[in-house]
Design a protein around this motif. Structure first.
Motif, PDB file in Angstrom:
ATOM      1  N   LEU A  82      85.476  47.717  45.849  1.00 21.40           N
ATOM      2  CA  LEU A  82      84.059  47.420  45.677  1.00 21.40           C
ATOM      3  C   LEU A  82      83.395  47.023  46.989  1.00 21.40           C
ATOM      4  CD1 LEU A  82      84.306  45.453  42.334  1.00 21.40           C
ATOM      5  CD2 LEU A  82      83.017  47.564  42.672  1.00 21.40           C
ATOM      6  N   LYS A 137      83.957  52.266  35.953  1.00 19.03           N
ATOM      7  CA  LYS A 137      85.391  52.470  36.201  1.00 19.03           C
ATOM      8  C   LYS A 137      85.917  51.420  37.178  1.00 19.03           C
ATOM      9  CE  LYS A 137      89.390  54.731  36.559  1.00 19.03           C
ATOM     10  NZ  LYS A 137      90.028  54.048  37.687  1.00 19.03           N
ATOM     11  N   LYS A 138      85.171  51.148  38.237  1.00 19.03           N
ATOM     12  CA  LYS A 138      85.615  50.149  39.212  1.00 19.03           C
ATOM     13  C   LYS A 138      85.639  48.754  38.595  1.00 19.03           C
ATOM     14  CE  LYS A 138      84.570  52.296  43.671  1.00 19.03           C
ATOM     15  NZ  LYS A 138      83.980  52.076  45.013  1.00 19.03           N
ATOM     16  N   TYR A 139      84.644  48.456  37.769  1.00 20.69           N
ATOM     17  CA  TYR A 139      84.625  47.138  37.126  1.00 20.69           C
ATOM     18  C   TYR A 139      85.797  47.009  36.153  1.00 20.69           C
ATOM     19  CZ  TYR A 139      83.064  42.974  34.663  1.00 20.69           C
ATOM     20  OH  TYR A 139      83.004  41.712  34.104  1.00 20.69           O
ATOM     21  N   ASP A 175      88.609  48.514  36.473  1.00 24.17           N
ATOM     22  CA  ASP A 175      89.776  48.334  37.340  1.00 24.17           C
ATOM     23  C   ASP A 175      89.907  46.877  37.769  1.00 24.17           C
ATOM     24  OD1 ASP A 175      90.352  51.018  37.162  1.00 24.17           O
ATOM     25  OD2 ASP A 175      89.523  51.540  39.122  1.00 24.17           O
ATOM     26  N   GLU A 212      77.745  47.761  45.753  1.00 26.44           N
ATOM     27  CA  GLU A 212      78.249  47.999  44.398  1.00 26.44           C
ATOM     28  C   GLU A 212      78.367  46.695  43.616  1.00 26.44           C
ATOM     29  OE1 GLU A 212      80.969  51.999  45.027  1.00 26.44           O
ATOM     30  OE2 GLU A 212      81.797  50.052  45.615  1.00 26.44           O
ATOM     31  N   ALA A 222      89.839  46.472  44.115  1.00 27.72           N
ATOM     32  CA  ALA A 222      89.160  47.407  43.215  1.00 27.72           C
ATOM     33  C   ALA A 222      88.261  48.382  43.968  1.00 27.72           C
ATOM     34  CB  ALA A 222      88.345  46.642  42.184  1.00 27.72           C
TER      35      ALA A 222
END
Length: 272
Positions: free
Chosen positions: A153, A7-9, A11, A157, A151
């Motif tokens: 991170l 999900k973060k990637y 984003d 991560e 994002a």
């Protein structure tokens, strides 16, 4: 890749797409390598990489940056910049990182405008907000974007995502500008930067992964080696001690010492 990291990637990709086109400040480090990879995935040809070639950048890092851009077929511009000619930098004040970053990223902004790209992006992450980092002020003043931070991170991560994506830097040790090896107030010169670069290259060639060679003195230079504590036993072997002492002396160090506290980032900030 775990769902939360995916999900973060995702984003991150959306953030990059929102910029339309970008110039990526690329150092070949862990953070900027992931940023470069993501920018290519998000924007295709609407991006390019830029690396500053300065006296304070280890030669191996510049070589790695050039080779990686060729490997993934990304347009890459190397800008030559003599930091020592930037007013106030070589005197090594506590805000030298601000002075340096302002000069480097101003040249990146100029390149961005020249090439008709929309934004300059760089690789700061959430963890970079902890230590004394005046360079972040320069980045903010110039309007540089920090998509990894946006994002949400962290460094850990970024490494985990990088490993999932097969990036070669996922376990790469953290390196910093060679000018960070000088005590504040001691003059920065090309000669001393070259000494540090040679010393650190020797340790790298010997198989050490995480280290710093700090330089002290304006004559009769002292090398203060910082290593991970688990590497103390290795460096204290007779053969390695003799080789390091001999090589460092040939480079121009009068004395070579081992810091018993071990490797840590920002150790020069301990005197502020």
């Amino acid at each position: 890749m775990q769902d939360a990291l995916r999900k973060k990637y995702d984003d991150l990709l959306e953030i990059l797409r929102s910029y339309k086109s970008v110039v990526v400040a690329f150092s070949s480090g862990v953070d900027s390598t992931l940023l470069l990879y993501a920018a290519k995935e998000a924007l295709g040809q609407n991006m390019l990489a830029v690396t500053a070639s300065t006296p304070s950048i280890p030669r191996r890092e510049l070589t790695e940056a050039c080779e990686y851009c060729k490997r993934i077929d990304v347009e890459h511009v190397v800008l030559e910049l003599d930091q020592l000619s930037v007013p106030g930098f070589k005197e090594n004040p506590s805000d030298k990182c601000y002075i340096c970053k302002k000069a480097i990223f101003r040249s990146f902004v100029d390149l961005c405008r020249e090439k008709n790209f929309c934004e300059v992006v760089e690789g700061s992450n959430l963890d970079d907000q902890g230590d004394y980092r005046p360079g972040l002020k320069a980045i903010a003043e110039l309007g540089i974007k920090s998509p990894l931070k946006e994002a949400g991170l962290s460094k850990a991560e970024i490494r985990e995502i990088s490993q999932s994506l097969g990036l070669p830097t996922y376990n790469k040790p953290s390196y910093a500008c060679l000018a960070s090896r000088f005590p504040y107030g001691e003059l920065i010169t090309k000669e001393k930067l070259a000494l540090v670069d040679k010393g650190e290259q020797l340790l790298f060639d010997m198989g050490f992964k995480q280290f710093r060679v700090r330089i002290h003195g304006d004559s009769n230079y002292i090398a203060r080696i910082e290593l991970l504590p688990e590497d103390f036993g290795k460096i204290l072997s007779q053969d390695l001690r003799d080789r390091i002492n001999s090589e460092f002396k040939s480079y121009g160090f009068a004395y070579t010492s081992l810091d018993l506290k071990g490797y840590r980032t920002g150790s020069m900030n301990e005197t502020l």
